[in-house]
Motif scaffolding. Sequence first.
Motif, PDB file in Angstrom:
ATOM      1  N   GLU A 181       0.360   0.359  12.050  1.00 25.16           N
ATOM      2  CA  GLU A 181      -0.842   0.120  11.251  1.00 25.16           C
ATOM      3  C   GLU A 181      -1.702  -0.975  11.860  1.00 25.16           C
ATOM      4  N   ALA A 182      -1.105  -1.799  12.724  1.00 23.53           N
ATOM      5  CA  ALA A 182      -1.821  -2.933  13.304  1.00 23.53           C
ATOM      6  C   ALA A 182      -1.132  -3.371  14.591  1.00 23.53           C
ATOM      7  N   THR A 183      -1.734  -4.315  15.286  1.00 27.76           N
ATOM      8  CA  THR A 183      -1.287  -4.913  16.548  1.00 27.76           C
ATOM      9  C   THR A 183      -1.471  -3.948  17.718  1.00 27.76           C
ATOM     10  N   TYR A 184      -1.202  -4.443  18.917  1.00 25.99           N
ATOM     11  CA  TYR A 184      -1.217  -3.597  20.113  1.00 25.99           C
ATOM     12  C   TYR A 184       0.188  -3.459  20.687  1.00 25.99           C
ATOM     13  N   LEU A 185       1.177  -3.465  19.797  1.00 32.02           N
ATOM     14  CA  LEU A 185       2.574  -3.412  20.198  1.00 32.02           C
ATOM     15  C   LEU A 185       3.212  -2.100  19.747  1.00 32.02           C
ATOM     16  N   ASP A 208      -0.457 -14.902  10.367  1.00 33.93           N
ATOM     17  CA  ASP A 208      -1.406 -13.785  10.331  1.00 33.93           C
ATOM     18  C   ASP A 208      -2.197 -13.656  11.632  1.00 33.93           C
ATOM     19  N   ILE A 209      -1.589 -14.017  12.738  1.00 29.25           N
ATOM     20  CA  ILE A 209      -2.305 -14.068  14.010  1.00 29.25           C
ATOM     21  C   ILE A 209      -2.793 -12.693  14.474  1.00 29.25           C
ATOM     22  N   HIS A 210      -2.156 -11.607  14.012  1.00 28.57           N
ATOM     23  CA  HIS A 210      -2.579 -10.254  14.414  1.00 28.57           C
ATOM     24  C   HIS A 210      -3.525  -9.608  13.395  1.00 28.57           C
ATOM     25  N   LYS A 211      -4.120 -10.374  12.501  1.00 32.18           N
ATOM     26  CA  LYS A 211      -4.861  -9.840  11.359  1.00 32.18           C
ATOM     27  C   LYS A 211      -6.059  -8.971  11.718  1.00 32.18           C
ATOM     28  N   ASP A 212      -6.664  -9.170  12.878  1.00 30.58           N
ATOM     29  CA  ASP A 212      -7.911  -8.461  13.188  1.00 30.58           C
ATOM     30  C   ASP A 212      -7.703  -7.056  13.734  1.00 30.58           C
ATOM     31  N   ILE A 213      -6.574  -6.824  14.387  1.00 27.40           N
ATOM     32  CA  ILE A 213      -6.354  -5.518  15.017  1.00 27.40           C
ATOM     33  C   ILE A 213      -5.579  -4.645  14.041  1.00 27.40           C
ATOM     34  N   TYR A 251      -5.708  -0.754  12.075  1.00 31.72           N
ATOM     35  CA  TYR A 251      -6.272   0.582  12.244  1.00 31.72           C
ATOM     36  C   TYR A 251      -6.669   1.194  10.895  1.00 31.72           C
ATOM     37  N   GLN A 252      -7.326   2.325  10.932  1.00 28.57           N
ATOM     38  CA  GLN A 252      -8.084   2.840   9.795  1.00 28.57           C
ATOM     39  C   GLN A 252      -7.282   3.057   8.519  1.00 28.57           C
ATOM     40  N   LYS A 253      -6.040   3.441   8.622  1.00 27.97           N
ATOM     41  CA  LYS A 253      -5.274   3.791   7.423  1.00 27.97           C
ATOM     42  C   LYS A 253      -4.723   2.567   6.696  1.00 27.97           C
ATOM     43  N   ALA A 254      -4.943   1.378   7.225  1.00 27.00           N
ATOM     44  CA  ALA A 254      -4.391   0.170   6.615  1.00 27.00           C
ATOM     45  C   ALA A 254      -5.513  -0.834   6.353  1.00 27.00           C
ATOM     46  N   ALA A 255      -5.219  -1.805   5.489  1.00 26.94           N
ATOM     47  CA  ALA A 255      -6.179  -2.858   5.185  1.00 26.94           C
ATOM     48  C   ALA A 255      -5.438  -4.178   5.028  1.00 26.94           C
ATOM     49  N   TYR A 256      -5.922  -5.191   5.723  1.00 26.38           N
ATOM     50  CA  TYR A 256      -5.306  -6.515   5.684  1.00 26.38           C
ATOM     51  C   TYR A 256      -5.920  -7.375   4.582  1.00 26.38           C
ATOM     52  N   THR A 257      -5.067  -8.074   3.848  1.00 23.73           N
ATOM     53  CA  THR A 257      -5.500  -9.062   2.866  1.00 23.73           C
ATOM     54  C   THR A 257      -4.690 -10.332   3.079  1.00 23.73           C
ATOM     55  N   PRO A 258      -5.347 -11.494   3.163  1.00 19.30           N
ATOM     56  CA  PRO A 258      -4.571 -12.737   3.293  1.00 19.30           C
ATOM     57  C   PRO A 258      -3.788 -13.042   2.021  1.00 19.30           C
ATOM     58  N   VAL A 259      -2.596 -13.570   2.177  1.00 25.49           N
ATOM     59  CA  VAL A 259      -1.734 -13.846   1.030  1.00 25.49           C
ATOM     60  C   VAL A 259      -2.362 -14.885   0.096  1.00 25.49           C
ATOM     61  N   THR A 260      -3.278 -15.695   0.618  1.00 22.88           N
ATOM     62  CA  THR A 260      -3.948 -16.699  -0.211  1.00 22.88           C
ATOM     63  C   THR A 260      -4.870 -16.075  -1.260  1.00 22.88           C
ATOM     64  N   GLU A 261      -5.089 -14.775  -1.190  1.00 22.43           N
ATOM     65  CA  GLU A 261      -5.807 -14.080  -2.258  1.00 22.43           C
ATOM     66  C   GLU A 261      -4.949 -13.935  -3.504  1.00 22.43           C
ATOM     67  N   PHE A 262      -3.634 -14.098  -3.358  1.00 23.23           N
ATOM     68  CA  PHE A 262      -2.723 -13.865  -4.474  1.00 23.23           C
ATOM     69  C   PHE A 262      -2.041 -15.134  -4.983  1.00 23.23           C
ATOM     70  N   THR A 263      -2.125 -16.192  -4.204  1.00 24.20           N
ATOM     71  CA  THR A 263      -1.597 -17.478  -4.659  1.00 24.20           C
ATOM     72  C   THR A 263      -2.220 -18.599  -3.852  1.00 24.20           C
ATOM     73  N   LYS A 277       3.571  -3.299  10.946  1.00 19.65           N
ATOM     74  CA  LYS A 277       3.364  -3.050   9.519  1.00 19.65           C
ATOM     75  C   LYS A 277       2.342  -4.032   8.953  1.00 19.65           C
ATOM     76  N   VAL A 278       1.439  -3.515   8.121  1.00 16.95           N
ATOM     77  CA  VAL A 278       0.541  -4.359   7.340  1.00 16.95           C
ATOM     78  C   VAL A 278       1.031  -4.355   5.898  1.00 16.95           C
ATOM     79  N   PHE A 279       1.342  -5.510   5.381  1.00 16.35           N
ATOM     80  CA  PHE A 279       1.837  -5.582   4.007  1.00 16.35           C
ATOM     81  C   PHE A 279       0.703  -5.260   3.039  1.00 16.35           C
ATOM     82  N   SER A 280       0.963  -4.332   2.122  1.00 19.76           N
ATOM     83  CA  SER A 280      -0.053  -3.908   1.165  1.00 19.76           C
ATOM     84  C   SER A 280      -0.286  -4.984   0.116  1.00 19.76           C
ATOM     85  N   ASP A 281      -1.380  -4.845  -0.626  1.00 21.45           N
ATOM     86  CA  ASP A 281      -1.657  -5.788  -1.710  1.00 21.45           C
ATOM     87  C   ASP A 281      -0.526  -5.810  -2.727  1.00 21.45           C
TER      88      ASP A 281
END
Length: 387
Positions: A320-324, A203-208, A210-222, A178-182
């Motif tokens: 939505e993410a990872t290779y698991l 956030d070690i899996h942040k780069d992998i 897939y297309q339907k999801a988008a990763y944002t670091p939590v530091t964007e919000f606090t 799961k990729v946590f949404s904004d």
Amino acid sequence: MQYDFNKVINRRGTYSTQWDYIQDRFGRSDILPFSISDTDFPVPVGVQEALEQRIKHPIYGYTRWNNEDYKNSIINWFSSQNQVTINSDWILYSPSVVFSIATFIRMKSAVGESVAVFTPMYDAFYHVIEDNQRVLAPVRLGSAQQDYSIDWDTLKAVLKQKATKILLLTNPHNPTGKVFSDDELKHIVALCQQYNVFIISDDIHKDIVYQKAAYTPVTEFTTKNVVLCCSDTKTFNTPGLIGAYLFEPEAELREMFLCELKQKNALSSASILGIESQMAAYNTGSDYLVQLITYLQNNFDYLSTFLKSQLPEIRFKQPEATYLAWMDVSQLGLTAEKLQDRLVNTGRVGIMSGTTYGDSHYLRMNIACPISKLQEGLKRMEYGIRS
């Protein structure tokens, strides 16, 4: 540069945890493993070349991580991949993500206090919480059919407890993908601020992703009461080279962490090859990542088709993410122990039981491998289950 992820590379005889020591996890060595979270793919050409170049220099002395080349590689990677700006002052080196997590758990809570975590969860979290004499406070995610939704009422109830001092987040989430949404991250941040709970985000899996999801670091919000822990090692398959980093926006907490790193643990000198590989990966690895994601998506497509055709009792929703692959095996009518016995001793295949992550109704399978290995593994899986 075109990469051939179909190529099978023999990893036996390299002291590989996944291949050479598979018996430690499954009780026998003659099985095909899909367990540890590294890949069966070679590193990017730029990484290999950087390592070869560094090895030509015959001195491997103490190495300083606190330099512009190292920090800028991270800043530029987050800018190009995620369109976010990271303050250079936030960046600190760490030998591993779990070391960072353990250190902040000790810094931001006391013995006997609680750490909230979304479950099921990465198995190392159990140890890093409980072996540091903190109390695990689980918050159950919904099922795959519910998009691993957050039970906000339960989360609020856990966070408002006086004993709860930390929320340990993993984004993208392991093992569900799961990729946590904004919106979810904003809500999580608001609740943690309301109850003065510190956020540790792995956030070690942040780069992998897939297309339907988008990763944002939590530091964007606090930028208060938060640390983000990360590494390039999952993406570029370099965990054996050692190295991670973290973003800590608050100067006082940075100084506290550096004291733990240097004064208390004498770990401030970085791994030379870890530093070189990370800089090379972030400076040259964008084309590798694009091709890797495409290949992994194809592997997931193959897995989905195979399960629907050959093992329809196993419910699987692509992550939505990872290779698991997090597969629901509850409809097989087998206990976790019986299923593992069939997979390991009849099918001769090593797939992690969901029990390891807190849910015996699932299996976790690492599909970051050549398609031929995945095909053989799924045949063995079917044989073991159907036997």
